[in-house]
Design a protein around this motif. Sequence first.
Motif, PDB file in Angstrom:
ATOM      1  N   ASN A 294     -17.191 -15.829 -12.946  1.00  0.00           N
ATOM      2  CA  ASN A 294     -16.726 -16.508 -11.735  1.00  0.00           C
ATOM      3  C   ASN A 294     -15.767 -17.638 -12.110  1.00  0.00           C
ATOM      4  O   ASN A 294     -15.488 -17.890 -13.280  1.00  0.00           O
ATOM      5  CB  ASN A 294     -17.908 -17.052 -10.930  1.00  0.00           C
ATOM      6  N   GLU A 295     -15.279 -18.327 -11.084  1.00  0.00           N
ATOM      7  CA  GLU A 295     -14.300 -19.387 -11.315  1.00  0.00           C
ATOM      8  C   GLU A 295     -14.873 -20.497 -12.188  1.00  0.00           C
ATOM      9  O   GLU A 295     -14.168 -21.079 -13.019  1.00  0.00           O
ATOM     10  CB  GLU A 295     -13.832 -19.951  -9.972  1.00  0.00           C
TER      11      GLU A 295
ATOM     12  N   LYS B 145     -13.169 -21.817 -15.561  1.00  0.00           N
ATOM     13  CA  LYS B 145     -12.783 -23.221 -15.750  1.00  0.00           C
ATOM     14  C   LYS B 145     -13.428 -23.814 -16.990  1.00  0.00           C
ATOM     15  O   LYS B 145     -12.806 -24.590 -17.716  1.00  0.00           O
ATOM     16  CB  LYS B 145     -13.174 -24.030 -14.514  1.00  0.00           C
TER      17      LYS B 145
ATOM     18  N   TYR C  19     -10.069 -10.217 -13.315  1.00  0.00           N
ATOM     19  CA  TYR C  19     -11.270 -10.644 -14.029  1.00  0.00           C
ATOM     20  C   TYR C  19     -11.714  -9.614 -15.072  1.00  0.00           C
ATOM     21  O   TYR C  19     -12.310  -9.977 -16.096  1.00  0.00           O
ATOM     22  CB  TYR C  19     -12.408 -10.897 -13.032  1.00  0.00           C
TER      23      TYR C  19
ATOM     24  N   LEU D 257      -7.202 -13.180 -10.786  1.00  0.00           N
ATOM     25  CA  LEU D 257      -7.277 -14.581 -11.195  1.00  0.00           C
ATOM     26  C   LEU D 257      -6.265 -15.395 -10.393  1.00  0.00           C
ATOM     27  O   LEU D 257      -5.053 -15.166 -10.484  1.00  0.00           O
ATOM     28  CB  LEU D 257      -6.971 -14.698 -12.694  1.00  0.00           C
TER      29      LEU D 257
ATOM     30  N   THR E  43      -4.847 -18.623 -10.477  1.00  0.00           N
ATOM     31  CA  THR E  43      -4.706 -19.799 -11.344  1.00  0.00           C
ATOM     32  C   THR E  43      -4.438 -21.051 -10.534  1.00  0.00           C
ATOM     33  O   THR E  43      -4.959 -22.136 -10.833  1.00  0.00           O
ATOM     34  CB  THR E  43      -3.568 -19.565 -12.356  1.00  0.00           C
TER      35      THR E  43
ATOM     36  N   ILE F  66      -7.654 -22.448  -9.139  1.00  0.00           N
ATOM     37  CA  ILE F  66      -8.476 -23.048 -10.192  1.00  0.00           C
ATOM     38  C   ILE F  66      -7.902 -24.398 -10.612  1.00  0.00           C
ATOM     39  O   ILE F  66      -8.629 -25.374 -10.805  1.00  0.00           O
ATOM     40  CB  ILE F  66      -8.577 -22.098 -11.401  1.00  0.00           C
TER      41      ILE F  66
END
Length: 609
Positions: free
Chosen positions: A376-377, A381, A402, A576, A578, A581
């Motif tokens: 997951n995010e 991160k 992912y 993703l 970006t 995030i």
Amino acid sequence: MKIRLDLIFFQFLFTICAIKTERIIQYKKVILNSNGTISFEDELHNEIKSSTYLIAVTVQNNAHSLPTFLATLETLKCPNENQKFHLWFIFDKCTDNSYEIFTNWLAKTRQIFDSILMINTMNDKQTKQNHPELESFYFSSNLKIRAMAYALDKKFDYILFLNADTILLNTKIVEILVRKQKPIIAPLLTSSETRHSTFKVISGDEDYQSKFYSLIYDRIKLGCFKIDQVQESFLVDLKHPKISQILNLNVQNKLSDDENFSLFAQDFKIPLHVCNRDLFGYVPDFIKNKHDAFVHMRIEHLLKGPNKTYNEPLKVSDKIDEDLIQKTEKSKLGFDEIYIINLERRPDRRQRIESALDDLGISYKTIQAVDGRQINEEYIKSLGIKSLPDYRDPYNDRPLNYGEIGCFLSHYFIWKEMVEKKYNKIIIFEDDAKFVLGFKDIVKNLMNSINENKISWELLYFGRKIMRFKEEAWNYDVPFYKGYGLVIPAYSHWTVAYSLSLNGAIKLLDPEPLKVMLPVDEYLPIMFDKQPNEYWSSFFPKRDIIAYAIQPSVIYPTHYTGEPSHVSDTENTPILDTNKIEEDSKESSEINFDQNLDKLANNRAHLEL
């Protein structure tokens, strides 16, 4: 009246479908009666159930294959339910422990079979002296004639010839072949690489031979086909009036047993057939190393399930003492570690590749892959993962997903472990790696040549998809072995199997690729400066990994895109984002900064008090 005819028609269609599936063994003729009912007449039932059957097996240093062969022999069903199969085993100049394995097995399975005759050709001289009354064909150099002499003398009705490295998967093979009503008929048994089988086509020109052989071998057309030669495994109807003449055959020593047998059939105008309608089993590839051929047959069986699904491993007989069964000494082929990358949700792939490596005698360490469907995010991160700016998949026109992140991380963590443990060289297999015939021997020989010729390398592909074939160059310092050599690779895809040196792993980790991530099989060509996308390459200034590839590949994927049972573990996963995030990270940083300011202010207030 119309309703009754419709019912009769549908009943007839249902019957035909049943015959094409399960009932073909039970029924021979379908009769549509005048009253609209359907009945079956099995013209061969009485003959099949009253016949006697002999299985004649040739053993020639088959200690490596006997435990598997005997396991399949235990499962064969005799067409005569009131009798059991009779066995005739000949051990021809065996110097291994084949005879000991067989007698050990027989002591625990004796009740499964009727009469059993065992012959050791090393005792022929003594047997001739003790039994001068025996005819010469009892000692023929043609082992099939020896078996025929015994079968005719004992008045058996059918004889099935087998070699002790044959694998039969169809338990009803004898009855199926008997029902074809052919004097000599071979079941189609196929090999893996060399297209060796139980028949030959030798008439006509080469083009005709090739096309007719492929038509049968590849099961493009199904049925029974008249052919020029049967070999290794076939059934003979001993009731045929001309079969007994084989005992008068003048054996030509320059020809094999099967060639002599087929010539005899041609001389007496006895037709030879092969049947490919059913899936019967396998014969090993026709190569000098019988052990390697049999091992390859076992590991290829794992890939031959319905619609290219995975099969369970072939069993060895549990009626043989463990200490008699040959065990291949395991090794790592001179590498410090051999890794398998496997997703936890794919136990079928894990069982398949581990079984294959066990059969090959290769030690390994299975690593749980990072699953793109589970990350997951927060996880992304925590590792500081960012996509290479403006990256778009060239085939699907989308950003990094992912699944590709999980795949990259699975390889990345192995690179890190290699550096941490200071391994000099490793191999990485993905769990869909398929091994070529003789894989272990080829790799050992080429690695020895690389070492002897002091070839410096940091990345070595075992399997890949060549994207620019014309740009590749051979390294002639490494001699070719069985057609395999070493090339300097151009742009290539796939990470199904490759080797790394310690320097290679360090060079892959140094650019901190998690901060500018793209798919791992695009990253590797960047690092040996063969990536055609100059924009991607510009993010990695140092691109000097020394790369080579074994050519042709010694590893291929088990499945290709679009094939039955192909499942992509990287596609159909989230994209993703970006930007999101980075915004979340920025917002989190601002919150933490404000909180820190508040804490600092409180501390100052406290100090002032």
